[in-house]
Design a protein around this motif. Structure first.
Motif, PDB file in Angstrom:
ATOM      1  N   GLY A  13       0.846  -1.192   0.000  1.00 26.10           N
ATOM      2  CA  GLY A  13       0.000   0.000   0.000  1.00 26.10           C
ATOM      3  C   GLY A  13       0.877   1.235   0.000  1.00 26.10           C
ATOM      4  N   TYR A  14       0.251   2.398   0.019  1.00 17.99           N
ATOM      5  CA  TYR A  14       0.993   3.646   0.140  1.00 17.99           C
ATOM      6  C   TYR A  14       0.107   4.678   0.820  1.00 17.99           C
ATOM      7  N   GLN A  15       0.744   5.713   1.356  1.00 18.06           N
ATOM      8  CA  GLN A  15       0.014   6.775   2.060  1.00 18.06           C
ATOM      9  C   GLN A  15       0.313   8.111   1.414  1.00 18.06           C
ATOM     10  N   ARG A  16      -0.726   8.923   1.249  1.00 18.10           N
ATOM     11  CA  ARG A  16      -0.570  10.292   0.762  1.00 18.10           C
ATOM     12  C   ARG A  16      -0.983  11.227   1.888  1.00 18.10           C
ATOM     13  N   THR A  17      -0.078  12.145   2.248  1.00 20.02           N
ATOM     14  CA  THR A  17      -0.338  13.081   3.342  1.00 20.02           C
ATOM     15  C   THR A  17      -0.387  14.498   2.790  1.00 20.02           C
ATOM     16  N   MET A  18      -1.485  15.203   3.078  1.00 17.83           N
ATOM     17  CA  MET A  18      -1.653  16.581   2.629  1.00 17.83           C
ATOM     18  C   MET A  18      -1.957  17.456   3.846  1.00 17.83           C
ATOM     19  N   GLY A  19      -1.606  18.709   3.762  1.00 25.07           N
ATOM     20  CA  GLY A  19      -1.849  19.584   4.902  1.00 25.07           C
ATOM     21  C   GLY A  19      -1.996  21.034   4.495  1.00 25.07           C
ATOM     22  N   VAL A  20      -2.612  21.782   5.386  1.00 20.33           N
ATOM     23  CA  VAL A  20      -2.807  23.217   5.197  1.00 20.33           C
ATOM     24  C   VAL A  20      -2.273  23.922   6.434  1.00 20.33           C
ATOM     25  N   CYS A  21      -1.486  24.980   6.238  1.00 20.52           N
ATOM     26  CA  CYS A  21      -0.942  25.748   7.363  1.00 20.52           C
ATOM     27  C   CYS A  21      -1.799  26.980   7.621  1.00 20.52           C
ATOM     28  N   LEU A  45       4.302  11.558  -0.036  1.00 22.50           N
ATOM     29  CA  LEU A  45       3.966  10.172  -0.344  1.00 22.50           C
ATOM     30  C   LEU A  45       4.845   9.269   0.513  1.00 22.50           C
ATOM     31  N   THR A  46       4.228   8.297   1.187  1.00 25.61           N
ATOM     32  CA  THR A  46       4.976   7.316   1.965  1.00 25.61           C
ATOM     33  C   THR A  46       4.730   5.930   1.393  1.00 25.61           C
ATOM     34  N   LEU A  47       5.808   5.271   1.020  1.00 29.59           N
ATOM     35  CA  LEU A  47       5.755   3.874   0.582  1.00 29.59           C
ATOM     36  C   LEU A  47       6.291   3.047   1.738  1.00 29.59           C
ATOM     37  N   PRO A  48       5.396   2.440   2.542  1.00 32.19           N
ATOM     38  CA  PRO A  48       5.838   1.821   3.800  1.00 32.19           C
ATOM     39  C   PRO A  48       6.628   0.530   3.624  1.00 32.19           C
ATOM     40  N   GLN A  49       6.474  -0.135   2.443  1.00 30.18           N
ATOM     41  CA  GLN A  49       7.195  -1.399   2.321  1.00 30.18           C
ATOM     42  C   GLN A  49       7.397  -1.789   0.853  1.00 30.18           C
ATOM     43  N   LEU A  50       8.603  -1.547   0.353  1.00 28.85           N
ATOM     44  CA  LEU A  50       9.017  -2.075  -0.940  1.00 28.85           C
ATOM     45  C   LEU A  50       9.935  -3.265  -0.664  1.00 28.85           C
ATOM     46  N   VAL A  51       9.596  -4.415  -1.210  1.00 29.23           N
ATOM     47  CA  VAL A  51      10.340  -5.637  -0.909  1.00 29.23           C
ATOM     48  C   VAL A  51      11.310  -5.963  -2.043  1.00 29.23           C
ATOM     49  N   VAL A  90      12.319  12.297  -8.909  1.00 29.89           N
ATOM     50  CA  VAL A  90      11.888  10.965  -9.329  1.00 29.89           C
ATOM     51  C   VAL A  90      10.377  10.922  -9.511  1.00 29.89           C
ATOM     52  N   CYS A  91       9.933   9.934 -10.254  1.00 29.51           N
ATOM     53  CA  CYS A  91       8.510   9.716 -10.484  1.00 29.51           C
ATOM     54  C   CYS A  91       8.170   8.297 -10.065  1.00 29.51           C
ATOM     55  N   PHE A  92       7.171   8.142  -9.196  1.00 25.90           N
ATOM     56  CA  PHE A  92       6.701   6.832  -8.775  1.00 25.90           C
ATOM     57  C   PHE A  92       5.394   6.540  -9.511  1.00 25.90           C
ATOM     58  N   MET A  93       5.357   5.399 -10.194  1.00 20.43           N
ATOM     59  CA  MET A  93       4.163   5.027 -10.953  1.00 20.43           C
ATOM     60  C   MET A  93       3.713   3.633 -10.547  1.00 20.43           C
ATOM     61  N   TRP A  94       2.453   3.524 -10.177  1.00 21.13           N
ATOM     62  CA  TRP A  94       1.841   2.226  -9.871  1.00 21.13           C
ATOM     63  C   TRP A  94       0.337   2.382 -10.007  1.00 21.13           C
TER      64      TRP A  94
END
Length: 201
Positions: A13-21, A45-51, A90-94
């Protein structure tokens, strides 16, 4: 490709984190301040586990060792490019994901080894900061409504902070608007020139 890496095991899986100040600075004598919008944070973007597996479970012709795969990954994502004086963009594509950014954190967890101590499996966690530019940031902030004019003719006496106050109801965007319009000096406004105020709708 020669300039990329294909991970053979899909991430869990992956996580996308967005925020407003928001600014909460209170003026003297006020018991509390009303939060006031400051800016939109770049997405993370957080990729918690690439094996990366070297046990042969997903063996392919010409497959590299885990150490070689990790070295290739670090060269692409983490090590400073001598010509650019910074790590690579870099560009992450999935699937539907296409995320451009810079890797800010790399954590490598080695979990399986040969008797010699050579790693057979590694799990990599990556944190990536979006390379979102100023114009995209303003667009995401949704600083417009259908009745706003985005092309404005400068009149005598206009200043960029004053125009930003008029368009965005906040003069703090004057530097971003100056960059979008290619102004070297935000004070160098001439009557009759036309300025673009993103986002374009």
């Amino acid at each position: 490709t020669d300039n990329g890496i294909e991970v053979l095991i899909n991430p869990s899986g992956y996580q996308r984190t967005m925020g407003v100040c928001y600014s909460t600075r209170a003026t003297q004598g006020q018991p509390a301040a009303t939060p006031k919008f400051a800016h939109v944070k770049p997405e993370t973007l957080t990729l918690p586990q690439l094996v990366f597996d070297g046990t042969g479970v997903v063996a392919l012709v010409g497959m590299e060792s885990v150490n070689a795969m990790i070295d290739k990954l670090l060269k692409l994502l983490y090590k400073v490019d001598g010509d650019k004086h910074q790590p690579n963009l870099v560009c992450f594509m999935w699937g539907d994901l296409k995320f451009f950014g810079y890797v800010t954190d790399v954590a490598i967890d080695y979990t399986l080894f040969k008797p010699s101590g050579e790693p057979l499996r590694a799990k990599v966690k990556l944190t990536v900061l979006s390379s979102m530019n100023v114009e995209e940031s303003l667009r995401r902030a949704n600083l417009s409504s259908p009745d706003l004019t985005h092309l404005i003719d400068v009149r005598a006496g206009d200043t960029l902070p004053l125009l930003c106050q008029r368009v965005y109801r906040d003069p703090a965007y004057y530097l971003a608007v100056a960059r979008v319009n290619g102004l070297v000096d935000f004070r160098d406004l001439r009557a009759g020139m036309q300025l673009r105020f993103p986002p374009l709708s």
